[in-house]
Design an enzyme around this catalytic site. Structure first.
Site, short mmCIF file in Angstrom:
data_model
loop_
_atom_site.label_atom_id
_atom_site.label_comp_id
_atom_site.label_asym_id
_atom_site.label_seq_id
_atom_site.Cartn_x
_atom_site.Cartn_y
_atom_site.Cartn_z
N LYS A 216 0.84 -1.20 0.00
CA LYS A 216 0.00 0.00 0.00
C LYS A 216 0.87 1.26 0.00
CE LYS A 216 -3.88 -2.36 2.32
NZ LYS A 216 -4.66 -2.45 3.59
N TYR B 238 -11.95 -2.79 -3.66
CA TYR B 238 -12.52 -2.97 -2.31
C TYR B 238 -14.06 -2.99 -2.34
CZ TYR B 238 -8.06 -2.59 0.20
OH TYR B 238 -6.80 -2.82 0.72
N ASN C 229 -1.93 -0.12 7.35
CA ASN C 229 -1.35 -1.44 7.65
C ASN C 229 -0.49 -2.02 6.52
OD1 ASN C 229 -3.45 -2.08 5.97
ND2 ASN C 229 -4.48 -3.49 7.38
N HIS D 31 -1.65 -5.45 1.40
CA HIS D 31 -2.88 -6.22 1.13
C HIS D 31 -2.51 -7.60 0.61
CE1 HIS D 31 -6.73 -7.37 -0.72
NE2 HIS D 31 -5.98 -7.81 -1.73
N GLU E 179 -8.86 -10.54 -8.16
CA GLU E 179 -7.94 -9.42 -7.98
C GLU E 179 -6.81 -9.45 -9.01
OE1 GLU E 179 -8.92 -9.06 -3.20
OE2 GLU E 179 -6.92 -9.70 -3.80
P1 IDP Z 1 -7.46 -7.33 5.20
O1 IDP Z 1 -6.67 -6.27 4.48
O2 IDP Z 1 -6.69 -7.89 6.36
O3 IDP Z 1 -8.00 -8.39 4.28
P2 IDP Z 1 -10.16 -6.25 5.25
O4 IDP Z 1 -11.18 -6.55 6.28
O5 IDP Z 1 -10.33 -6.86 3.90
O6 IDP Z 1 -8.72 -6.61 5.87
O7 IDP Z 1 -10.10 -4.68 5.11
C1 IDP Z 1 -9.38 -4.08 4.05
C2 IDP Z 1 -8.56 -2.94 4.58
O8 IDP Z 1 -9.44 -1.94 5.09
C3 IDP Z 1 -7.66 -3.29 5.76
O9 IDP Z 1 -6.43 -3.85 5.38
C4 IDP Z 1 -7.46 -1.92 6.39
O10 IDP Z 1 -6.48 -1.15 5.67
C5 IDP Z 1 -8.81 -1.28 6.18
N1 IDP Z 1 -9.66 -1.43 7.36
C6 IDP Z 1 -10.28 -2.56 7.78
N2 IDP Z 1 -10.96 -2.34 8.91
C7 IDP Z 1 -10.77 -1.03 9.21
C8 IDP Z 1 -11.22 -0.18 10.26
O11 IDP Z 1 -11.94 -0.59 11.16
N3 IDP Z 1 -10.81 1.12 10.20
C9 IDP Z 1 -10.02 1.60 9.22
N4 IDP Z 1 -9.57 0.84 8.21
C10 IDP Z 1 -9.93 -0.45 8.21
MG MG Z 2 -9.36 -8.22 2.72
#
Ligand code: IDP
Ligand code: MG
Length: 159
Positions: free
Chosen positions: A20, A60, A123, A126, A137
């Site tokens: 990212k 997304y 974070n 992805h 994807e």
């Molecule tokens: P993942 O990346 O671990 O698969 P997902 O649930 O698919 O997690 O969510 C996609 C991305 O959305 C996450 O990596 C994170 O960057 C963001 N995200 C998920 N939950 C939250 C939240 O509660 N607050 C802000 N960003 C979030």
């Molecule tokens: Mg995800």
């Protein structure tokens, strides 16, 4: 030649991994690629790209109802990302293990998010969450296709 193609091919998977914008800005590109390489996975596609909001929304789409969706799209379009396809046995699940839990506060040390991130909305990386998501994807990010090649290390990684 000790590697038998027939036995291995059914277990082979591909996953979509994206560094990212924060990962790229923080110079974690080499470190992250190195972790997947050293594990023994094989690189099939790699590019640095900036995506627009329509593209990020597509990537997304499953999260469009979430309260953080707009912020997430803004985050993904805030700078270039590194889009990759990695191949290997069980690479979808193991890739997620290498990445760590979604919230870096819960990611174990030794995982990418556990070692390099603090906030859930920054974070770093992805990874596809299933073989089916990976397929979608990869089709979205690599419409041109990926590279067909076979690493000469293969018989040293697979029995
Ligand atoms: P993942 O990346 O671990 O698969 P997902 O649930 O698919 O997690 O969510 C996609 C991305 O959305 C996450 O990596 C994170 O960057 C963001 N995200 C998920 N939950 C939250 C939240 O509660 N607050 C802000 N960003 C979030
Ligand atoms: Mg995800």
């Amino acid at each position: 030649r000790i590697w038998k193609s027939g036995r291995l091919s059914s277990a082979m998977e591909q996953t979509f991994i994206m560094i990212k914008p924060d990962g790229a800005q923080r110079c974690l590109v080499g470190e992250i690629i190195s972790r997947f390489e050293k594990k023994g996975f094989s690189l099939r596609g790699l590019k640095l790209v900036s995506v627009d909001s329509a593209f990020a929304e597509k990537h997304y789409a499953d999260l469009s109802a979430k309260p953080f969706f707009n912020g997430l799209v803004e985050y993904i379009i805030s700078g270039p990302v590194v889009a990759m396809v990695w191949e290997g046995k069980g690479v979808v699940k193991t890739g997620r293990t290498i990445i760590g839990a979604t919230n870096p506060a819960d990611s174990a040390p030794g995982t990418i998010r556990g070692d390099f991130a603090v906030d859930i909305g920054r974070n770093v990386i992805h990874g596809s969450d299933s073989v089916e998501s990976a397929r979608k994807e990869i089709a979205l990010w690599f419409p041109e296709g990926v590279v067909e090649w076979q690493s000469s290390l293969r018989p040293w990684i697979y029995e």
